[in-house]
Design an enzyme around this catalytic site. Structure first.
Site, PDB file in Angstrom:
ATOM      1  N   GLN A  43       0.799  -1.220   0.000  1.00 40.88           N
ATOM      2  CA  GLN A  43       0.000   0.000   0.000  1.00 40.88           C
ATOM      3  C   GLN A  43       0.834   1.273   0.000  1.00 40.88           C
ATOM      4  O   GLN A  43       0.339   2.326  -0.408  1.00 40.88           O
ATOM      5  CB  GLN A  43      -0.946   0.010   1.198  1.00 40.88           C
ATOM      6  CG  GLN A  43      -2.026  -1.060   1.115  1.00 40.88           C
ATOM      7  CD  GLN A  43      -2.990  -1.003   2.275  1.00 40.88           C
ATOM      8  OE1 GLN A  43      -2.791  -1.646   3.297  1.00 40.88           O
ATOM      9  NE2 GLN A  43      -4.052  -0.232   2.123  1.00 40.88           N
ATOM     10  N   ARG A  51       3.381  -0.051  13.083  1.00 45.62           N
ATOM     11  CA  ARG A  51       3.040  -1.369  12.540  1.00 45.62           C
ATOM     12  C   ARG A  51       3.232  -1.345  11.028  1.00 45.62           C
ATOM     13  O   ARG A  51       2.668  -0.504  10.337  1.00 45.62           O
ATOM     14  CB  ARG A  51       1.591  -1.708  12.896  1.00 45.62           C
ATOM     15  CG  ARG A  51       1.090  -3.022  12.351  1.00 45.62           C
ATOM     16  CD  ARG A  51      -0.300  -3.338  12.910  1.00 45.62           C
ATOM     17  NE  ARG A  51      -0.913  -4.467  12.217  1.00 45.62           N
ATOM     18  CZ  ARG A  51      -1.849  -4.356  11.276  1.00 45.62           C
ATOM     19  NH1 ARG A  51      -2.312  -3.148  10.949  1.00 45.62           N
ATOM     20  NH2 ARG A  51      -2.348  -5.416  10.684  1.00 45.62           N
ATOM     21  N   HIS A 111       0.568  -9.444   4.605  1.00 46.67           N
ATOM     22  CA  HIS A 111      -0.518  -8.484   4.463  1.00 46.67           C
ATOM     23  C   HIS A 111      -1.012  -8.536   3.019  1.00 46.67           C
ATOM     24  O   HIS A 111      -0.920  -7.562   2.274  1.00 46.67           O
ATOM     25  CB  HIS A 111      -0.058  -7.077   4.850  1.00 46.67           C
ATOM     26  CG  HIS A 111      -1.177  -6.134   5.170  1.00 46.67           C
ATOM     27  ND1 HIS A 111      -1.239  -5.399   6.337  1.00 46.67           N
ATOM     28  CD2 HIS A 111      -2.294  -5.797   4.483  1.00 46.67           C
ATOM     29  CE1 HIS A 111      -2.335  -4.646   6.340  1.00 46.67           C
ATOM     30  NE2 HIS A 111      -2.994  -4.875   5.200  1.00 46.67           N
ATOM     31  N   ASN A 171      -2.453 -10.727   8.423  1.00 50.77           N
ATOM     32  CA  ASN A 171      -3.362  -9.612   8.639  1.00 50.77           C
ATOM     33  C   ASN A 171      -4.687  -9.885   7.944  1.00 50.77           C
ATOM     34  O   ASN A 171      -4.732 -10.146   6.737  1.00 50.77           O
ATOM     35  CB  ASN A 171      -2.780  -8.311   8.075  1.00 50.77           C
ATOM     36  CG  ASN A 171      -3.766  -7.156   8.198  1.00 50.77           C
ATOM     37  OD1 ASN A 171      -3.963  -6.601   9.282  1.00 50.77           O
ATOM     38  ND2 ASN A 171      -4.421  -6.803   7.099  1.00 50.77           N
ATOM     39  N   GLU A 172      -5.759  -9.824   8.692  1.00 51.74           N
ATOM     40  CA  GLU A 172      -7.128  -9.941   8.182  1.00 51.74           C
ATOM     41  C   GLU A 172      -7.313 -11.095   7.196  1.00 51.74           C
ATOM     42  O   GLU A 172      -7.689 -10.891   6.041  1.00 51.74           O
ATOM     43  CB  GLU A 172      -7.562  -8.625   7.517  1.00 51.74           C
ATOM     44  CG  GLU A 172      -7.732  -7.485   8.491  1.00 51.74           C
ATOM     45  CD  GLU A 172      -8.466  -6.291   7.853  1.00 51.74           C
ATOM     46  OE1 GLU A 172      -9.011  -6.448   6.740  1.00 51.74           O
ATOM     47  OE2 GLU A 172      -8.514  -5.223   8.478  1.00 51.74           O
ATOM     48  N   ASN A 187      -8.706  -5.785  14.243  1.00 46.64           N
ATOM     49  CA  ASN A 187      -9.005  -4.670  13.348  1.00 46.64           C
ATOM     50  C   ASN A 187     -10.516  -4.461  13.315  1.00 46.64           C
ATOM     51  O   ASN A 187     -11.271  -5.427  13.156  1.00 46.64           O
ATOM     52  CB  ASN A 187      -8.518  -4.964  11.925  1.00 46.64           C
ATOM     53  CG  ASN A 187      -7.006  -5.061  11.826  1.00 46.64           C
ATOM     54  OD1 ASN A 187      -6.293  -4.896  12.809  1.00 46.64           O
ATOM     55  ND2 ASN A 187      -6.514  -5.325  10.631  1.00 46.64           N
ATOM     56  N   TYR A 200     -13.690  -1.461  12.079  1.00 49.68           N
ATOM     57  CA  TYR A 200     -14.023  -0.197  11.445  1.00 49.68           C
ATOM     58  C   TYR A 200     -15.480   0.197  11.617  1.00 49.68           C
ATOM     59  O   TYR A 200     -15.799   1.378  11.654  1.00 49.68           O
ATOM     60  CB  TYR A 200     -13.697  -0.258   9.944  1.00 49.68           C
ATOM     61  CG  TYR A 200     -12.221  -0.257   9.661  1.00 49.68           C
ATOM     62  CD1 TYR A 200     -11.541   0.931   9.425  1.00 49.68           C
ATOM     63  CD2 TYR A 200     -11.487  -1.440   9.644  1.00 49.68           C
ATOM     64  CE1 TYR A 200     -10.180   0.949   9.172  1.00 49.68           C
ATOM     65  CE2 TYR A 200     -10.123  -1.440   9.389  1.00 49.68           C
ATOM     66  CZ  TYR A 200      -9.469  -0.234   9.158  1.00 49.68           C
ATOM     67  OH  TYR A 200      -8.126  -0.225   8.920  1.00 49.68           O
ATOM     68  N   GLU A 225      -5.974  -2.102  13.980  1.00 51.97           N
ATOM     69  CA  GLU A 225      -6.449  -1.158  12.970  1.00 51.97           C
ATOM     70  C   GLU A 225      -7.800  -0.601  13.395  1.00 51.97           C
ATOM     71  O   GLU A 225      -8.676  -1.333  13.828  1.00 51.97           O
ATOM     72  CB  GLU A 225      -6.609  -1.812  11.583  1.00 51.97           C
ATOM     73  CG  GLU A 225      -5.332  -2.021  10.827  1.00 51.97           C
ATOM     74  CD  GLU A 225      -5.572  -2.547   9.411  1.00 51.97           C
ATOM     75  OE1 GLU A 225      -6.643  -2.236   8.827  1.00 51.97           O
ATOM     76  OE2 GLU A 225      -4.705  -3.263   8.893  1.00 51.97           O
ATOM     77  N   TRP A 255      -5.418   3.456  11.754  1.00 48.48           N
ATOM     78  CA  TRP A 255      -5.154   3.242  10.330  1.00 48.48           C
ATOM     79  C   TRP A 255      -5.540   4.516   9.581  1.00 48.48           C
ATOM     80  O   TRP A 255      -6.701   4.870   9.573  1.00 48.48           O
ATOM     81  CB  TRP A 255      -5.953   2.047   9.794  1.00 48.48           C
ATOM     82  CG  TRP A 255      -5.582   1.769   8.361  1.00 48.48           C
ATOM     83  CD1 TRP A 255      -6.224   2.248   7.233  1.00 48.48           C
ATOM     84  CD2 TRP A 255      -4.470   1.010   7.898  1.00 48.48           C
ATOM     85  NE1 TRP A 255      -5.571   1.826   6.097  1.00 48.48           N
ATOM     86  CE2 TRP A 255      -4.485   1.059   6.479  1.00 48.48           C
ATOM     87  CE3 TRP A 255      -3.449   0.298   8.537  1.00 48.48           C
ATOM     88  CZ2 TRP A 255      -3.524   0.408   5.702  1.00 48.48           C
ATOM     89  CZ3 TRP A 255      -2.506  -0.339   7.762  1.00 48.48           C
ATOM     90  CH2 TRP A 255      -2.545  -0.279   6.358  1.00 48.48           C
ATOM     91  N   GLU A 307      -5.482   1.920  -1.534  1.00 52.07           N
ATOM     92  CA  GLU A 307      -6.496   1.187  -0.785  1.00 52.07           C
ATOM     93  C   GLU A 307      -7.088   0.043  -1.621  1.00 52.07           C
ATOM     94  O   GLU A 307      -8.277  -0.021  -1.895  1.00 52.07           O
ATOM     95  CB  GLU A 307      -7.595   2.137  -0.294  1.00 52.07           C
ATOM     96  CG  GLU A 307      -7.189   2.977   0.903  1.00 52.07           C
ATOM     97  CD  GLU A 307      -6.913   2.153   2.153  1.00 52.07           C
ATOM     98  OE1 GLU A 307      -7.431   1.019   2.242  1.00 52.07           O
ATOM     99  OE2 GLU A 307      -6.180   2.629   3.030  1.00 52.07           O
ATOM    100  N   TRP A 308      -6.181  -0.843  -2.062  1.00 48.83           N
ATOM    101  CA  TRP A 308      -6.562  -2.086  -2.716  1.00 48.83           C
ATOM    102  C   TRP A 308      -7.468  -1.851  -3.925  1.00 48.83           C
ATOM    103  O   TRP A 308      -7.115  -1.076  -4.795  1.00 48.83           O
ATOM    104  CB  TRP A 308      -7.159  -3.053  -1.682  1.00 48.83           C
ATOM    105  CG  TRP A 308      -6.272  -3.226  -0.497  1.00 48.83           C
ATOM    106  CD1 TRP A 308      -6.496  -2.767   0.780  1.00 48.83           C
ATOM    107  CD2 TRP A 308      -4.972  -3.839  -0.469  1.00 48.83           C
ATOM    108  NE1 TRP A 308      -5.419  -3.073   1.596  1.00 48.83           N
ATOM    109  CE2 TRP A 308      -4.472  -3.725   0.860  1.00 48.83           C
ATOM    110  CE3 TRP A 308      -4.172  -4.475  -1.423  1.00 48.83           C
ATOM    111  CZ2 TRP A 308      -3.228  -4.247   1.244  1.00 48.83           C
ATOM    112  CZ3 TRP A 308      -2.927  -4.988  -1.043  1.00 48.83           C
ATOM    113  CH2 TRP A 308      -2.478  -4.865   0.277  1.00 48.83           C
TER     114      TRP A 308
END
Length: 613
Positions: free
Chosen positions: A153, A210, A258, A306-307, A447, A449, A522, A569, A576-577
């Site tokens: 990223q 991180r 990640h 991660n996730e 994480n 949101y 996150e 984050w 962003e992907w």
């Protein structure tokens, strides 16, 4: 933990209900219990059975009653949004700014310090300052405040230092896969600018960072040997970055994976999507061992993945993330079977995680004295109504999101709800695998949101899932329908709305199943501010951080959840992907044309908040 007696809790909640009702907030009630949590009965379904309990709970403590009274008598003292969460506001004292610390943009020194007596940002002051173990922001003095990024990223330099393609290089260069055809070829150019970025971190007093390693940069494919081998050029890049962080007094928290799997492992080794793929387990262990050997002396905490929920469901079922596997994909073999592939992926990932942890604990941890864990994500699930079906649906949604990954680690198997609904499509763990998996974390990264309102799917919505189903098997297996609260503020990303008490509910749900230390790894806001001028005045992002961190504090102070730190984050706007550069989460605004980083208003909040200790 300072939990009051039942009588005191009942009295406090009664007063809380009166105050809330007087200000137009509905109180849904509570049940008696000899083991109160917020004075509510702690049922297996969790505290979300009374959604407003998360708000009313503040009244259980004397501090909570004072907060409610202050709100009732002087509402102007608080910033109120339609979250129904009150956050105090006080001006930033100039002396709290880091003296001599200035922002750096593209290496240049700015004369404007991060905060001044003219600036006002929310600062949490809920805890009595007389408590010598607490900071004036209410958090423990040893609480970890950090920010995060990820290799693909921000780094760029995708063809430099011997780096080979990852599945995200391949995916983002395919037509129609990302917003405006964006990719990570340059991103934030962190590969060339990491020294300046460390100065950015220091400018806001950051002491915990991180980051993730790019597997494709650290290792290369050796066709003759048939496996990955060390890439010394790429290793040197991370060695320099980690040494720079250490010299700056910044602790490194490093994620091994990640989302950027080397493309060659997807092609030559069958990737994560091939059932019982022990060759991938071997490759991940080889990679982890190399990372521990070369970087372990500079890493405070390791995270294996991660996730995994996100890259599994989005990458191997919906097809909207790399590697883009979808149920109708032609010639994709097992990668194309949407009803089973996500479960195959999860089993391979969990077994690889366990192998890496075993290596670290037996070969490296005794000397390096670091910790290791995994980072799991979850949007909290609350029942849409008080019906038994909706309560069960909310629990099931949490099982299929977080329990999917957490329960094998703490109990040795997938949740019973998943076993019941997915049947034979859900793989089993051998006894040897179960042994390695159990308790394979020293710390759990969470994480979070947003929050979902969940209801039971109707009969018409319950589509049977088969191995050749043209729909997402894992999604249909849940038998749920999700939505958001109508009044919850909307982020730029359509999947995110703000509901601060949700993070407190999630942390309690986790704590009921896992008793060890937790790091919020996150949490951040997809900003509606799209220009540098808007970002410098973005109060919405500040409110999100202030209100969510306050709920984290309440989970610690009122509920006894062992949260040891919070990582926002993210440090800066980035790739962003699938959304490319259209979404901005950073504390620093990035101009992708010039690569200048400019502090947002939230950066001032961050500096002021961690400066209150």
């Amino acid at each position: 933990r300072g939990v009051p007696t039942l009588h005191t809790a009942q009295l406090a909640l009664s007063r809380a209900a009166e105050e809330l009702q007087r200000t137009g907030v509905e109180m849904l009630g509570y049940e008696e219990s000899d083991r109160p949590l917020f004075g509510l009965k702690r049922r297996s379904a969790g505290i979300w059975e009374r959604p407003w309990a998360l708000v009313a709970a503040s009244a259980v403590s004397v501090g909570g009653l004072l907060m409610l009274a202050a709100f009732a008598s002087n509402a102007s003292m608080y910033v109120m949004t339609n979250h129904n969460v009150a956050v105090p506001v006080e001006p930033v004292d100039a002396k709290l700014a880091d003296a001599g610390q200035h922002f750096f943009a593209d290496g240049s020194v700015h004369s404007t310090p991060l905060s001044s007596s003219q600036d006002e940002v929310p600062v949490m002051t809920m805890e009595a300052k007389a408590d010598s173990g607490k900071c004036s922001n209410g958090f423990p003095k040893d609480f970890i405040w950090g920010l995060g990024t990820a290799a693909y990223q921000i780094e760029g330099g995708t063809s430099l230092s011997g780096r080979q393609p990852s599945i995200w290089d391949t995916f983002s260069h395919a037509v129609g896969t990302t917003y405006a055809g964006d990719n990570g070829d340059v991103a934030c150019d962190h590969y060339h600018r990491w020294r300046e970025d460390i100065k950015l971190m220091r400018s806001i007093g950051l002491k915990h960072y991180r980051l993730s390693l790019s597997w494709s940069r650290v290792m290369n494919w050796d066709a003759a040997l048939g496996h990955m081998v060390p890439n010394e050029e790429g290793i040197a890049f991370y060695r320099g970055l980690l040494d720079g962080l250490k010299k700056a007094g910044i602790s490194a928290y490093v994620t091994l994976y990640h989302w950027d799997l080397p493309q060659v492992l997807h092609d030559e080794m069958g990737g994560w999507h091939t059932p019982e793929n022990s060759r991938m387990h071997d490759e991940f262990e080889r990679y982890a061992t190399l990372a521990f050997e070369r970087f372990g002396d500079s890493v405070t905490t390791w995270f294996t993945f991660n996730e995994p929920w996100t890259f599994t469901t989005a990458g191997y079922s919906a097809g909207i993330h790399a590697p883009g596997c979808v149920p109708f994909q032609q010639g994709g073999g097992p990668c194309a079977t949407g009803a089973t592939t996500p479960y195959v992926v999860s089993t391979n990932v969990l077994n690889s995680h366990a192998r890496a942890v075993h290596v670290y604990r037996t070969q490296f941890q005794p000397k390096q004295r670091g910790t290791i864990g995994i980072t799991l994500n979850c949007e909290f699930a609350m029942p849409l109504t008080e019906s038994a079906d909706d309560k069960a649906a909310a629990l099931r949604a949490l099982d299929f999101w977080l329990g999917w990954w957490l329960l094998p680690i703490v109990r040795g198997d997938y949740p019973s709800t998943m076993r019941a609904n997915a049947g034979e499509r859900l793989p089993t763990f051998s006894e040897a695998q179960r042994t390695l998996l159990l308790d394979s974390i020293d710390v759990l990264g969470i994480n979070h949101y947003s929050t979902h309102l969940v209801r039971q799917a109707s009969n018409d919505e319950l589509v049977p899932v088969t191995t050749d189903a043209p729909v997402d098997g894992w999604e249909k297996d849940q038998h749920v329908v999700t939505s958001f609260g109508a009044s919850w503020p909307s982020a730029a990303s359509p999947w995110q709305k703000s509901y601060p008490p949700g993070i407190r509910g999630l942390l309690n749900w986790v704590h009921e199943r896992y008793s060890g230390p937790i790091l919020v790894t996150e949490n951040g806001w997809s900003c509606n501010s799209m220009t540098v001028e808007e970002a410098q005045a973005d109060q919405e992002q500040v409110d999100y951080y202030a209100q969510y961190t306050e709920q984290v504090r309440l989970a610690m102070a009122e509920d006894g959840v062992p949260v040891k730190g919070y990582f926002g984050w993210s440090l800066m706007d980035n790739f962003e992907w699938a959304d490319g550069y259209s979404k901005r989460f950073g504390l620093f605004y990035v101009d992708y044309e010039t690569q200048v980083r400019t502090p947002k208003k939230a950066a001032k909040w961050w500096n002021a908040t961690i400066g209150h200790c």
